[in-house]
Write a protein that holds these residues in place. Sequence first.
Motif, short mmCIF file in Angstrom:
data_model
loop_
_atom_site.label_atom_id
_atom_site.label_comp_id
_atom_site.label_asym_id
_atom_site.label_seq_id
_atom_site.Cartn_x
_atom_site.Cartn_y
_atom_site.Cartn_z
N ASP A 27 0.79 -1.23 0.00
CA ASP A 27 0.00 0.00 0.00
C ASP A 27 0.83 1.28 0.00
O ASP A 27 0.32 2.34 0.36
CB ASP A 27 -0.95 0.03 1.20
N GLU A 28 2.07 1.22 -0.36
CA GLU A 28 2.85 2.45 -0.41
C GLU A 28 4.02 2.30 -1.37
O GLU A 28 4.41 1.20 -1.75
CB GLU A 28 3.33 2.87 0.97
N VAL A 29 4.57 3.45 -1.73
CA VAL A 29 5.79 3.47 -2.52
C VAL A 29 6.68 4.56 -1.95
O VAL A 29 6.20 5.62 -1.54
CB VAL A 29 5.49 3.72 -4.02
N ARG A 30 7.97 4.26 -1.87
CA ARG A 30 8.94 5.26 -1.42
C ARG A 30 9.82 5.65 -2.60
O ARG A 30 10.34 4.78 -3.31
CB ARG A 30 9.78 4.73 -0.26
N VAL A 31 9.92 6.96 -2.81
CA VAL A 31 10.68 7.48 -3.93
C VAL A 31 11.87 8.27 -3.38
O VAL A 31 11.69 9.20 -2.59
CB VAL A 31 9.81 8.40 -4.82
N ARG A 32 13.06 7.86 -3.77
CA ARG A 32 14.27 8.58 -3.36
C ARG A 32 14.74 9.41 -4.54
O ARG A 32 14.94 8.89 -5.65
CB ARG A 32 15.35 7.60 -2.91
N VAL A 33 14.91 10.70 -4.31
CA VAL A 33 15.31 11.64 -5.36
C VAL A 33 16.58 12.35 -4.89
O VAL A 33 16.64 12.85 -3.76
CB VAL A 33 14.21 12.68 -5.65
N ARG A 34 17.58 12.41 -5.78
CA ARG A 34 18.83 13.08 -5.46
C ARG A 34 19.24 13.97 -6.61
O ARG A 34 19.13 13.58 -7.79
CB ARG A 34 19.94 12.05 -5.19
N TYR A 35 19.69 15.18 -6.27
CA TYR A 35 20.18 16.11 -7.29
C TYR A 35 21.70 16.20 -7.18
O TYR A 35 22.24 16.58 -6.13
CB TYR A 35 19.55 17.49 -7.09
N ASP A 36 22.37 15.86 -8.27
CA ASP A 36 23.83 15.84 -8.28
C ASP A 36 24.44 16.93 -9.15
O ASP A 36 25.63 16.87 -9.49
CB ASP A 36 24.32 14.47 -8.80
N GLY A 37 23.63 17.92 -9.52
CA GLY A 37 24.16 19.01 -10.34
C GLY A 37 25.16 19.87 -9.57
O GLY A 37 25.35 19.72 -8.35
N THR A 38 25.75 20.80 -10.27
CA THR A 38 26.79 21.64 -9.65
C THR A 38 26.25 23.00 -9.22
O THR A 38 26.93 23.74 -8.52
CB THR A 38 27.94 21.85 -10.64
N PRO A 170 23.08 21.36 -4.77
CA PRO A 170 23.90 20.22 -5.22
C PRO A 170 24.05 19.18 -4.11
O PRO A 170 24.34 19.52 -2.96
CB PRO A 170 25.24 20.87 -5.58
N GLY A 171 23.80 17.93 -4.47
CA GLY A 171 23.93 16.83 -3.52
C GLY A 171 22.73 16.61 -2.63
O GLY A 171 22.72 15.68 -1.81
N GLU A 172 21.71 17.43 -2.76
CA GLU A 172 20.55 17.30 -1.89
C GLU A 172 19.72 16.09 -2.29
O GLU A 172 19.53 15.80 -3.47
CB GLU A 172 19.69 18.57 -1.97
N ALA A 173 19.18 15.37 -1.29
CA ALA A 173 18.38 14.18 -1.53
C ALA A 173 17.18 14.17 -0.59
O ALA A 173 17.25 14.66 0.53
CB ALA A 173 19.21 12.92 -1.33
N HIS A 174 16.08 13.58 -1.08
CA HIS A 174 14.87 13.44 -0.27
C HIS A 174 14.23 12.08 -0.54
O HIS A 174 14.28 11.58 -1.67
CB HIS A 174 13.86 14.54 -0.59
N GLU A 175 13.64 11.52 0.50
CA GLU A 175 12.83 10.31 0.33
C GLU A 175 11.37 10.69 0.53
O GLU A 175 11.00 11.30 1.55
CB GLU A 175 13.21 9.23 1.34
N LEU A 176 10.54 10.36 -0.44
CA LEU A 176 9.13 10.72 -0.44
C LEU A 176 8.29 9.47 -0.24
O LEU A 176 8.55 8.44 -0.87
CB LEU A 176 8.76 11.37 -1.77
N ARG A 177 7.32 9.55 0.65
CA ARG A 177 6.41 8.42 0.89
C ARG A 177 5.05 8.73 0.29
O ARG A 177 4.46 9.78 0.57
CB ARG A 177 6.26 8.15 2.38
#
Length: 607
Positions: A27-38, A170-177
């Motif tokens: 009943d759920e999905v976790r999405v991990r998003v990371r930005y690696d730009g400069t 740059p380098g920021e990451a988040h996990e979304l539920r």
Amino acid sequence: MQVNVSVEGAVLMAGADWEFETVEGKDEVRVRVRYDGTEAVDARVRVEVPVSAGEHPHWLIPGLFYGDNRDPECARLYPRYAPGEVDAATLVSDHWAFRADRAATPVVFAWGPEGGVALEVEANTPLGLSGLGFGPASVWVSLPYREEPFSYVGQPEAVAALAESYRWSPGEAHELRLGLWKLPSDRTSYVPILRRLRERHAEPPVQPWVDLAEAAELTSYGLWRWHYREDPAVLIETALFDRELAGDLGPRGDRLAMHVAWVSGIPYAHALLRHGRRVNNPAYVSAGTAVIDTITGTLTPAGTFWGCWYAEHGWRGSWTPVERGLHARTLAEATLFTLRAMAAEPVEHPSWRAAALSNLEFALAAQDAEGNFGSMYHLDSGKVLSRRGAAGLTWVAAMAEAYELLGDERYRDAARRGGGYYASFVHEGTLCGAPEDVDLAPTSEDGYAAVISYVALHRIDPHWISTARAAADWMLTFRYTYDVHFSPQTLLGAYNFRTRGADQASPSNQHLHNYGLICTPELVALSALTNDETYATAAVDHLRFARQFVAREDGDFNARRGMVTERYYHTTCFGPPGAVLTLSHSWCTGLLLLASEQALTLPSINW
């Protein structure tokens, strides 16, 4: 199920600057998003789930979107779904996306012939206010929101789409539920999901400003002091917070008008009278009695109550563009509460009884062979001008309670036939038409009318519990299950206003209100009948919500003692989020008084 993640709103050096990972669980999905730009960028994450819902899906965003959301013949313009169409002039589109605080629960449902899907997200996330969207082939959430293809802010026209973005470093990451459910084709499969999401935010409970006795004391004073007028005895519909301006603004000041029910009139006079009897206040007893005397003392040529009284015009019809038209729900509600006032009074009121009987006879004659009571009538001839929608549903409650009080079998038969006719509106989720001012729009008030009517019908004919329960489940789709975040610099933010337990008025009127108080005892009774505490808990939540923003003294939130506003602005519609409408309304004050009086007779419940 397939889950697609994308980024929009950013000028990217290369797609490789973004990394996505999805992990599906029950009943759920976790999405991990990371930005690696400069370099920092402004961007928006979109999580999309394909749907196979056929040529014409059925949509639900609780409190906001119901099926196509608007009958093509509805005179009120607000967002409507139509396959293959996009027209800003008529607010029609084949895809829509909204900021999440417009929804009573931030979840989007889609159904087709073979099943459906639901996608849920928290309204308030580290990336900002989320968004909900749907189109012919998918549902999605945006973090933060972007409205599509244009926005609706309460006016009968589209405005440029509202949107926000989030600045990624740059380098920021988040996990979304996100919640994700595969659904059967049964369109009531939303019920267990909304229950689960409601329970998630159950703690901490809303802390009301006042207890029941103080709420009754304040609102009875407010109704009598600010809304009661003599000669004739009426409850004016609105009173300005700013009393210095009230007499200087003409028609823009106090609204010197009174409906016979709905937004003024008999239900609230009954509440004032009931309270006056309990606390032995002769002024309140006299005022409540006099208002009901005013309304019952003058009937239309057709034998019904009038629609509305105006200081400058006297008695007129309802709020309808049809000349001399009367709205069925308003008449039925006035009749219902006349019967309740008669039953509660220790003395006889012949004019009340005569008026109630006249209206009941009119409704019996208006009901057709299928059980439809009609939605609009001509005040001279009594002709049924429209049978569209479910505005006549409240007659079922009036007939059922008339049978209980008076014993006439014709009333029971009419209630049964009416219950049979309107049951399809409940079970198919197509209730609409209860308020006078939004035509055939679905509204929370349709749900209240259905709950009142089917609980009353079940008392005299014990075969309607499933319909009463379905009505309550649909009604609760309008009830906020979470707290909207407000800027601390706004009024609602400064007072730590909680939205959990509030109701969205309708997809057309996107503001929070307390009209759900009208069915407080019915929800408690439904819990007892079904052995399901959900409904009583919902009644408690709503009454706790409503006991915020009751003016405890002159100057409290710039109101006067006992005043209650009609509108809390929680999203971008009519007013800025965090503000309130600076008017006291007789129905808001009167319903809080009525529900408080009713709740005081139910001390076993932790109100």
